[in-house]
Design an enzyme around this catalytic site. Structure first.
Site, short mmCIF file in Angstrom:
data_model
loop_
_atom_site.label_atom_id
_atom_site.label_comp_id
_atom_site.label_asym_id
_atom_site.label_seq_id
_atom_site.Cartn_x
_atom_site.Cartn_y
_atom_site.Cartn_z
N CYS A 11 0.83 -1.21 0.00
CA CYS A 11 0.00 0.00 0.00
C CYS A 11 0.87 1.26 0.00
CB CYS A 11 -0.93 -0.01 1.21
SG CYS A 11 -2.04 1.41 1.22
N CYS A 68 0.48 4.92 6.85
CA CYS A 68 -0.17 4.77 8.17
C CYS A 68 0.82 4.06 9.12
CB CYS A 68 -1.45 3.97 8.05
SG CYS A 68 -2.53 4.59 6.73
N CYS A 122 0.49 0.34 10.27
CA CYS A 122 0.01 -0.70 9.35
C CYS A 122 1.10 -1.58 8.75
CB CYS A 122 -0.79 -0.05 8.23
SG CYS A 122 -1.57 -1.31 7.18
N CYS A 159 -16.40 -9.11 5.79
CA CYS A 159 -15.79 -7.83 5.45
C CYS A 159 -14.55 -8.05 4.58
CB CYS A 159 -15.43 -7.09 6.72
SG CYS A 159 -14.66 -5.50 6.38
N CYS A 213 -19.50 -6.15 3.85
CA CYS A 213 -18.82 -4.92 4.20
C CYS A 213 -17.54 -4.89 3.38
CB CYS A 213 -18.50 -4.93 5.70
SG CYS A 213 -17.62 -3.45 6.23
N CYS A 229 -19.48 2.07 8.60
CA CYS A 229 -18.71 1.39 9.64
C CYS A 229 -17.46 2.25 9.83
CB CYS A 229 -18.34 -0.01 9.17
SG CYS A 229 -17.20 -0.86 10.30
N ARG A 280 -17.76 -2.61 17.87
CA ARG A 280 -16.98 -3.83 17.63
C ARG A 280 -15.65 -3.79 18.37
NH1 ARG A 280 -16.79 -4.00 12.30
NH2 ARG A 280 -18.92 -4.74 12.41
N1 SAM Z 1 -6.60 0.45 3.12
C1 SAM Z 1 -7.88 0.75 3.60
C2 SAM Z 1 -7.90 1.92 4.56
O1 SAM Z 1 -6.97 2.16 5.25
O2 SAM Z 1 -8.93 2.59 4.56
C3 SAM Z 1 -8.59 -0.43 4.25
C4 SAM Z 1 -7.83 -1.42 5.10
S1 SAM Z 1 -7.08 -0.77 6.58
C5 SAM Z 1 -6.04 -2.08 7.06
C6 SAM Z 1 -8.43 -0.72 7.74
C7 SAM Z 1 -8.17 -0.28 9.13
O3 SAM Z 1 -7.48 -1.27 9.86
C8 SAM Z 1 -7.34 0.97 9.36
O4 SAM Z 1 -8.05 2.16 9.16
C9 SAM Z 1 -6.96 0.82 10.82
O5 SAM Z 1 -7.92 1.45 11.65
C10 SAM Z 1 -6.98 -0.69 11.05
N2 SAM Z 1 -5.63 -1.21 11.31
C11 SAM Z 1 -4.66 -1.39 10.41
N3 SAM Z 1 -3.53 -1.86 10.99
C12 SAM Z 1 -3.80 -1.97 12.31
C13 SAM Z 1 -3.03 -2.39 13.44
N4 SAM Z 1 -1.76 -2.75 13.34
N5 SAM Z 1 -3.62 -2.40 14.65
C14 SAM Z 1 -4.92 -2.01 14.76
N6 SAM Z 1 -5.69 -1.60 13.73
C15 SAM Z 1 -5.14 -1.57 12.52
C1 DTB Z 2 -11.12 -2.26 11.34
O1 DTB Z 2 -11.48 -1.26 11.98
N1 DTB Z 2 -10.25 -3.16 11.77
C2 DTB Z 2 -10.03 -4.18 10.78
C3 DTB Z 2 -11.05 -3.81 9.67
N2 DTB Z 2 -11.58 -2.57 10.13
C4 DTB Z 2 -10.65 -3.80 8.29
C5 DTB Z 2 -8.61 -4.33 10.37
C6 DTB Z 2 -7.69 -4.63 11.52
C7 DTB Z 2 -6.33 -4.83 10.98
C8 DTB Z 2 -5.36 -5.31 12.01
C9 DTB Z 2 -3.99 -5.53 11.49
C10 DTB Z 2 -3.92 -6.45 10.30
O2 DTB Z 2 -4.17 -7.65 10.43
O3 DTB Z 2 -3.64 -5.93 9.20
FE1 SF4 Z 3 -2.80 1.27 3.36
FE2 SF4 Z 3 -2.69 0.12 5.73
FE3 SF4 Z 3 -3.10 2.73 5.57
FE4 SF4 Z 3 -5.04 1.02 4.77
S1 SF4 Z 3 -4.25 1.27 6.84
S2 SF4 Z 3 -4.34 2.86 3.70
S3 SF4 Z 3 -3.77 -0.66 3.97
S4 SF4 Z 3 -1.25 1.65 4.92
#
Ligand code: SAM
Ligand code: DTB
Ligand code: SF4
Length: 338
Positions: A75, A79, A82, A119, A150, A210, A282
């Site tokens: 990606c 973030c 992430c 989802c 979702c 959501c 959630r």
């Molecule tokens: N890329 C898209 C976005 O960011 O909108 C969708 C997938 S992204 C992984 C969805 C959500 O997962 C993020 O907004 C964040 O709140 C959560 N998330 C990602 N990595 C995480 C982590 N290490 N611990 C907790 N929540 C996480």
């Molecule tokens: C949300 O709020 N949490 C989920 C879902 N929406 C997509 C993602 C959590 C991701 C946790 C780290 C990972 O496995 O990437």
């Molecule tokens: Fe990309 Fe992860 Fe950020 Fe979603 S949360 S936009 S997958 S870097």
């Protein structure tokens, strides 16, 4: 004299208009009031949350939602939490989008395990229009299995949200992640307003929203209150509110983040429940690390949905058997499908 009589209705009308304006622009939850909830004694806070919860939900029922990463890694966003960002070396190999058949297979397995919501997540900044062709097919097929759908695909344009709604998508997940004042410490490649704009398009298209955030990223309690205030002041507030605990992943900037007091996570759930009483709150990422006792407190605080299945997107989640055992010990059941 006559001018006074004539002026009166206009004045009354103007006053009414003003009252209406004030009523519609007043924030449902000023951040200071949300912070005051956080500061309550723990037992008082949980009591209030449990009361709010019982007004709208069966307190012994939990929604089971299964996640699937349909496009993993690589990606372009930065973030800081992430594992899927290409800015950090987390040892993850980027993959192409999954085939529709594979997604249907995973959705069928989720349904067989008792999930009612499925989802689909993609590591995109925003989807390309051609990506949505396949996502539309996935949504239609998953829905045909009798599951709620979702998707979380990054930022959407208005027309893209409309396409997803027309394909039958039920919910779109797009998180605010944190308070506006803390957000720029975590992400630099898109701003808070971009997120609000996407949420506006999602709502406008008639999709259910959501939207939640992450706690434990080094933010203050005031920032946590700021996040909840932002969510609760969305008009209407989201139907579904994921509260994630940071999963600290090696290679990300937050890998060595100091752990948050777990009771502060429980407080965040309780405050979300009180301020958004009809939402599905959630208990999302981080359950494996929180353990059974803290999870039980989260249910008491009004959480009534979990991610169910041994994987989140790329990190681990409790095993299905473990969740079944905990729900059994608590006398709770999974929500039945429609
Ligand atoms: N890329 C898209 C976005 O960011 O909108 C969708 C997938 S992204 C992984 C969805 C959500 O997962 C993020 O907004 C964040 O709140 C959560 N998330 C990602 N990595 C995480 C982590 N290490 N611990 C907790 N929540 C996480
Ligand atoms: C949300 O709020 N949490 C989920 C879902 N929406 C997509 C993602 C959590 C991701 C946790 C780290 C990972 O496995 O990437
Ligand atoms: Fe990309 Fe992860 Fe950020 Fe979603 S949360 S936009 S997958 S870097």
């Amino acid at each position: 004299m006559s001018s006074t009589v004539a002026a009166q209705p206009i004045t009354v009308h103007a006053a009414r208009k003003k009252i209406t304006e004030v009523a519609t622009t007043r924030e449902a939850w000023p951040a200071a009031e949300v912070l005051a909830l956080f500061e309550l004694p723990f037992n008082d806070l949980l009591w209030r949350a449990q009361q709010a919860h019982r007004e709208h939900f069966n307190p012994n029922e939990v929604e089971l939602a299964t996640l699937l990463s349909i496009k993993t890694g690589g990606c372009p966003e930065d973030c800081g939490y992430c594992p899927q960002s290409s800015h950090y070396d987390t040892g993850l190999t980027a993959q192409k989008m999954m085939a529709v058949d594979e997604v249907i297979e995973a959705a069928r397995a989720a349904k067989d395990s008792g999930a009612t919501r499925f989802c689909m997540g993609a590591a995109w900044r925003s989807p390309k229009d051609r990506d949505l062709d396949a996502v539309e097919d996935m949504v239609k097929a998953v829905k045909a299995l009798g599951l709620e759908t979702c998707a979380t695909l990054g930022m959407l344009k208005a027309a893209q949200a409309k396409r997803l709604a027309d394909a039958g998508l039920d919910y779109y997940n797009h998180n605010l992640d944190s308070a506006p004042e803390f957000y720029q410490d975590i992400i630099s490649t898109r701003d808070y307003q971009d997120r609000l704009d996407t949420l506006g398009h999602v709502r406008e298209a008639g999709l259910k929203v959501c939207c939640g955030g992450i706690v434990g990223m080094g933010e203050t309690r005031a920032h946590r209150a700021g996040l909840i205030a932002q969510l609760a002041n969305l008009n209407p507030y989201p139907e579904s509110v994921p509260i994630n605990h940071l999963v600290a992943v090696e290679g990300t900037p937050l890998a060595d983040q100091e752990k948050l007091d777990p009771l502060e996570f429980v407080r965040t759930i309780a405050v979300a429940r009180i301020t958004m009483p009809k939402a599905r709150v959630r208990l999302s990422a981080g359950r494996r690390e929180l353990g059974d006792g803290v999870q039980a407190l989260c249910y008491l605080a009004g959480a009534n949905s979990i991610f169910y299945g041994d994987k989140l997107l790329v990190t681990g989640n409790p095993e299905v058997e473990q969740d079944r055992a905990l729900l059994g010990r608590l006398g709770m059941q999974g929500k039945q499908g429609s």
